[in-house]
Design an enzyme around this catalytic site. Structure first.
Site, PDB file in Angstrom:
ATOM      1  N   THR A 170      73.421  -9.628  14.835  1.00 28.09           N
ATOM      2  CA  THR A 170      73.203  -8.817  13.684  1.00 28.09           C
ATOM      3  C   THR A 170      74.137  -9.189  12.760  1.00 28.09           C
ATOM      4  OG1 THR A 170      72.325  -6.962  15.065  1.00 28.09           O
ATOM      5  CG2 THR A 170      73.234  -6.540  12.972  1.00 28.09           C
ATOM      6  N   SER A 176      68.027  -5.672  10.802  1.00 33.04           N
ATOM      7  CA  SER A 176      66.814  -6.229  11.675  1.00 33.04           C
ATOM      8  C   SER A 176      66.196  -7.635  11.363  1.00 33.04           C
ATOM      9  CB  SER A 176      66.081  -5.048  11.568  1.00 33.04           C
ATOM     10  OG  SER A 176      66.291  -3.693  12.207  1.00 33.04           O
ATOM     11  N   GLY A 209      79.189  -5.681  20.371  1.00 36.46           N
ATOM     12  CA  GLY A 209      79.938  -5.336  21.484  1.00 36.46           C
ATOM     13  C   GLY A 209      80.819  -6.518  22.030  1.00 36.46           C
ATOM     14  N   ARG A 346      69.812  32.216  33.335  1.00 39.45           N
ATOM     15  CA  ARG A 346      70.333  33.035  32.466  1.00 39.45           C
ATOM     16  C   ARG A 346      69.331  33.995  31.805  1.00 39.45           C
ATOM     17  NH1 ARG A 346      75.348  34.265  29.854  1.00 39.45           N
ATOM     18  NH2 ARG A 346      74.797  34.649  27.598  1.00 39.45           N
ATOM     19  N   GLU A 459      68.790  -2.903  19.090  1.00 40.88           N
ATOM     20  CA  GLU A 459      67.707  -3.555  19.711  1.00 40.88           C
ATOM     21  C   GLU A 459      66.536  -3.337  18.937  1.00 40.88           C
ATOM     22  OE1 GLU A 459      67.606  -5.606  22.150  1.00 40.88           O
ATOM     23  OE2 GLU A 459      70.066  -5.453  22.087  1.00 40.88           O
ATOM     24  N   ASP A 461      65.742  -1.532  14.879  1.00 36.94           N
ATOM     25  CA  ASP A 461      65.374  -0.259  14.474  1.00 36.94           C
ATOM     26  C   ASP A 461      64.243   0.441  14.685  1.00 36.94           C
ATOM     27  OD1 ASP A 461      66.154   1.802  12.290  1.00 36.94           O
ATOM     28  OD2 ASP A 461      64.197   1.373  11.674  1.00 36.94           O
TER      29      ASP A 461
END
Length: 718
Positions: A170, A176, A209, A346, A459, A461
Site C-alpha cells: 500500500t 487500493s 505492519g 438482565r 486487504e 477496501d
C-alpha cells in the site's frame, strides 16, 4: 498443545445462564415451535466449526493462557513489545506454521492454518494481525511469489521469526489501486542489482505492519523497469534494518521509516511508513515465479499478458481476504454470545403484572436488534466454510486452475465486505444492547469494535471489493449473452418482454393482491417457501445486473470518456448488485447446511433462523421489490409481520444458538457474559422477599392510591 475437552451441552437446556420465566412477547400457539423441539448444541457446534474444527478449538484454547491474553491499559510501546513476545510463544507452539509446506517445517494444511488464525482475535486482535503480517503476508508472499531458491534461503528465518518482516504494498497516494503504485525497481545490468526508489511522497509505503519498529526485511511491491520498459508491479525481498555493533537494529542505508503513531485500534501492531532512496538489492531478491530478469536485463514471464500476470500475482495473496472474513464472522459470534447471555440475565421494568422486572431478551425490540444479526452470523458462518473449502482446494493443489482461482478471488471479494460489515454492526448493536456495562473496557465489546473497524479497509477496501464483484457479474452476464444464438436471443428478448409485462405493470401486483386479499397468513405462507425466498433473492441480483449491462451496452461504441462516465453513473447500482449477490450466496450456504443437520429439532430451529435471514434481507430492500413490482403491498406488509412472528419462536433457543459457537466464559473473558448478573438479580429479589416476610418493606404509595380509588376514598399516610 492439547485442546481442552469440548464443554458444550448436548441440548438446548439452560447452561450456567438461566432463561427468564414470563415472556411478554410469547408466541401464539400456531407460531410456537414443535412441542419438545430442542437444539443439539454439541452437534450444531461441530457443524459450525466445520472441517477444521479441531484447529479452531485448539486456537480458541490458546486464549486460556494468561501469557497470550490481551492486557488493558498498556502504553503503545508496551503493547507492541508484548505482542512481539507473544508471537515468539506461538512459534514455540507451532500452529502458526501450519500453512507452510511440510518439507519446509510446516504442516501443508492451508485450510486448517486459516481456520486457526481466524480464532486468534480472542487473544488480542493486535496479535492476530501481527501473525497475519508475519506469516500470512510477508511469509506467504515469499512462498507464493518466490521460487524454490527463495523458499530455501528466506523462509526458514521468516517462519521461525528470526526475521520479522513487512508486506510493503500500500502507498499513501494509491491505496487500493495497486497497479498504479509509484515505487520503482529499476534493473542495473552493470551490477546485476535492482535499484528500489521512492520518487515522490505519494509513493511512500503507508500503514505497513512491522515497519515502525520490528521489521528487518520487507517484500516491496514496485514497478519493475528493465531495458527502458516498465513490466508492471512485481515484488522484491528488501532488507530494511541491520544489526549495529551494540546489538540494536538500525535502518539500512537509503531506507526511511516513520511511526504511524496511535491508531483507532490495533495499537499492538507497529504500523509505519517506508520509503527508499536508491536502495540496491541483488537480482536474486526478485520474487520471480511470475516474472524474471536475466543478468543482461532481458525480461521473461510464463504469462505473456501484463494484466493477467498482475491479477495472477495478486490472486496468490487472497488468503488475507479469506482469513479476515472468517475472523470477522467469529467476532460477530462473540458479540452475540455476550449480548444474548447478558440479555437473558438482565431485567428492566415490570411487565403487565407486579411479578418482578422483565428479562431484556423477552422484549420484542431486543429480539429485533439481536436475532436478525444472529441469523446473518449463521449464514455468514456457513458461507465462510464454503469459501475456506475452496481456498484449501486451490492452495493444497487438490483443484488448482485459473478458473478456480478467479472464482475464489470473486467469492472472497464478496464475503469479506459482508462479513466485516456484519462484525462492526454486531459489535455495535451488542454494545448498545448491554447498556452501560457494554461500554466498560473489561467487557471487551468497545475494544473489539475499535480493533475491527479497520478490517473493512485493509486487504481491500470493502466498497472497492464489491465493485470488483460487480464487474465479474457483468462479465459473466456478457459472456452468457454472447453464447446465445439468434433463436436464443429472440427467446431472451421475448422472456424479458414478458418479465416487463409481469413486473413493470400493475398486472402482477393486482393478481397477487387478489390472491392475498384479506389473508396475511396466505402471504406469509408464500414467504416461508424456500423456492419463493430463492426467487426473490435471485431475481434482485439478476435484474440489477441485466439493467446495468443494458445501460452499458448502449454506449459500447462511444468514446472512452463517455463509456467511463456511463459506468460511473451506474457505479452505485453495481455495488448494490454485488452486495445483493453476497446476500444470495449466504442464503444458499445456509440452506445447503440445513440438509446436513440430522437432528430434527435442531433442523427445525435452524430453518426458522434461515427464514429470518431471508425475510429480514427482503425487508431491508422492500423499496426495491415494491418499485420493481416484485412484491405486492399486501405481501410487503406480510414480510414485517412474519418477521415479528419468527422472533418469539427463536427466543427459547437463543442461548443454545450462541452456545453452539463454542466460546465458553473462560474464552470470552467478559464478566457480563457469565452468571454475575443473575447472581445480582437473585440477591436483589431475595432482599425484597426477606423485607416483605419480616414486615420491614414499606407500603408503596402507588398501592395506596390504587386501593383508595377502588374504595372511593382519600389517600392517607402516616
Amino acid at each position: 498443545m492439547t485442546a481442552t475437552p469440548d464443554a458444550r451441552t448436548a441440548t438446548a437446556t439452560p447452561t450456567s445462564i438461566p432463561r427468564a420465566g414470563r415472556t411478554p412477547s410469547a408466541a401464539s400457539p400456531e407460531s410456537a415451535p414443535r412441542a419438545g423441539a430442542r437444539v443439539d448444541v454439541t452437534a450444531l457446534g461441530r457443524l459450525l466449526d466445520g472441517r477444521w474444527g479441531d484447529q479452531r478449538r485448539r486456537a480458541r484454547d490458546l486464549a486460556l493462557d494468561p501469557d497470550l491474553q490481551h492486557v488493558e491499559d498498556l502504553s503503545r510501546t508496551e503493547h507492541r513489545e508484548r505482542v512481539l513476545r507473544q508471537l515468539h510463544l506461538l512459534v514455540e507452539r507451532g500452529d502458526v506454521l501450519r500453512g507452510f509446506p511440510a518439507e519446509l517445517g510446516g504442516a501443508g494444511d492451508p485450510g486448517g492454518n486459516l481456520a486457526g488464525f481466524e480464532e486468534l482475535f480472542l487473544l488480542d486482535p493486535s496479535l492476530q494481525i501481527k501473525v497475519g503480517v508475519q506469516w500470512g503476508l510477508f511469509g506467504s508472499a515469499v512462498l507464493q511469489l518466490g521460487t524454490a531458491e527463495h523458499h530455501q534461503r528466506l523462509l526458514p528465518g521468516i517462519m521461525q521469526l528470526d526475521v520479522p518482516g513487512c508486506f510493503a504494498m500500500t502507498e499513501i497516494g494509491h491505496g487500493s489501486d495497486v497497479a498504479s503504485i509509484g515505487t520503482t525497481a529499476t534493473y542495473d545490468p552493470a551490477t546485476e542489482e535492482f535499484v528500489v526508489h521512492t520518487p515522490v511522497t505519494a509513493a511512500r509505503k503507508e500503514y505497513i505492519g512491522n515497519a515502525a519498529a520490528h521489521g528487518r526485511a520487507a517484500v516491496v511491491f514496485a514497478q519493475l523497469v528493465t531495458q527502458g520498459v516498465n513490466h508492471g508491479v512485481h515484488a522484491l525481498y528488501v532488507p530494511i534494518r541491520e544489526e549495529a555493533e551494540d546489538g540494536t537494529w538500525r535502518l539500512c542505508a537509503g531506507v526511511g521509516s516513520a511511526d504511524d503513531g496511535a491508531k483507532g485500534g490495533l495499537n499492538g501492531v507497529d504500523n509505519g511508513r517506508l520509503w527508499f532512496d536508491q536502495v540496491r538489492v541483488p537480482r536474486e531478491n526478485l520474487l520471480n515465479r511470475y516474472g524474471d530478469v536475466a543478468a543482461d536485463g532481458t525480461y521473461h514471464s510464463p504469462i505473456e499478458s501484463p494484466g493477467r500476470r498482475f491479477f495472477t500475482m495478486l490472486a496468490t495473496l487472497v488468503q488475507g481476504r479469506v482469513s479476515l472474513a472468517g475472523a470477522a464472522v467469529n467476532a460477530s459470534k462473540v458479540a452475540l454470545a455476550v449480548a444474548v447471555r447478558y440479555g437473558v440475565q438482565r431485567r428492566q421494568f415490570t411487565g403487565a403484572g407486579d411479578e418482578g422486572e422483565v428479562t431484556l431478551l423477552d422484549y420484542q425490540q431486543h429480539q429485533r436488534r439481536l436475532f436478525p444479526l444472529l441469523a446473518r452470523t449463521y449464514a455468514a458462518t456457513f458461507a465462510h466454510e464454503e469459501l475456506l473449502e475452496r481456498f484449501d482446494d486451490i492452495f493444497s493443489g487438490a483443484h488448482d486452475d485459473d478458473d478456480s482461482r478467479q472464482d475464489l478471488e470473486t467469492l472472497a471479494a464478496a464475503m469479506k465486505p459482508a462479513s466485516t460489515w456484519l462484525a462492526l454492526e454486531a459489535l455495535q448493536e451488542a454494545r448498545e444492547a448491554c447498556g452501560g456495562a457494554g461500554y466498560m473496557a473489561e467487557n471487551r465489546l468497545v475494544g473489539l469494535r475499535a480493533d475491527f473497524d479497520v478490517y473493512a479497509t485493509f486487504e481491500g477496501d470493502n466498497t472497492v471489493l464489491l465493485q470488483l464483484v460487480g464487474k465479474r457479474l457483468l462479465t459473466d452476464y456478457g459472456q452468457g449473452m454472447a453464447k446465445i444464438d439468434i433463436a436464443g436471443a429472440a427467446r431472451y428478448v421475448a422472456s424479458r418482454a414478458a418479465d416487463m409485462t409481469l413486473h413493470r405493470t400493475p398486472l402482477r401486483r393486482a393478481a397477487q393482491s387478489v390472491r392475498d386479499s384479506g389473508s396475511m397468513a396466505r402471504s406469509a405462507g408464500h414467504l416461508r417457501s424456500t423456492a419463493a425466498q430463492r426467487e426473490l433473492l435471485e431475481d434482485r441480483v439478476e435484474t440489477m445486473v441485466a439493467e446495468i449491462a443494458g445501460a452499458l451496452r448502449a454506449v459500447r461504441n462511444a468514446s472512452p470518456a463517455e463509456a467511463a462516465a456511463e459506468f460511473n453513473a451506474h457505479q452505485h447500482e453495481l455495488i448494490e448488485a454485488a452486495a445483493a449477490h453476497a446476500d444470495l450466496l449466504q442464503w444458499e450456504a445456509f440452506t445447503a447446511a440445513l440438509a446436513r443437520v440430522r437432528d430434527e429439532g435442531t433442523r427445525e430451529v435452524l430453518t426458522t433462523l434461515r427464514d429470518l435471514y431471508a425475510l429480514t434481507t427482503i425487508e431491508r430492500n422492500l423499496a426495491w421489490y415494491l418499485v420493481n413490482g416484485r412484491i405486492s403491498a399486501q405481501r410487503a406488509r406480510a414480510v414485517t409481520s412474519y418477521v415479528n412472528r419468527l422472533l418469539p419462536r427463536l427466543r427459547p433457543h437463543a442461548v443454545a444458538l450462541v452456545d453452539a459457537f463454542g466460546y465458553r466464559p473462560e474464552h470470552l473473558r467478559v464478566p457480563i457474559a457469565d452468571d454475575g448478573e443473575t447472581q445480582r438479580q437473585e440477591e436483589a429479589r431475595a432482599h425484597v422477599r426477606r423485607r416483605r416476610a419480616s414486615g420491614e418493606e414499606p407500603v408503596s404509595a402507588k398501592v395506596l392510591h390504587a386501593n383508595a380509588r377502588r374504595a372511593g376514598g382519600a389517600v392517607t399516610t402516616g
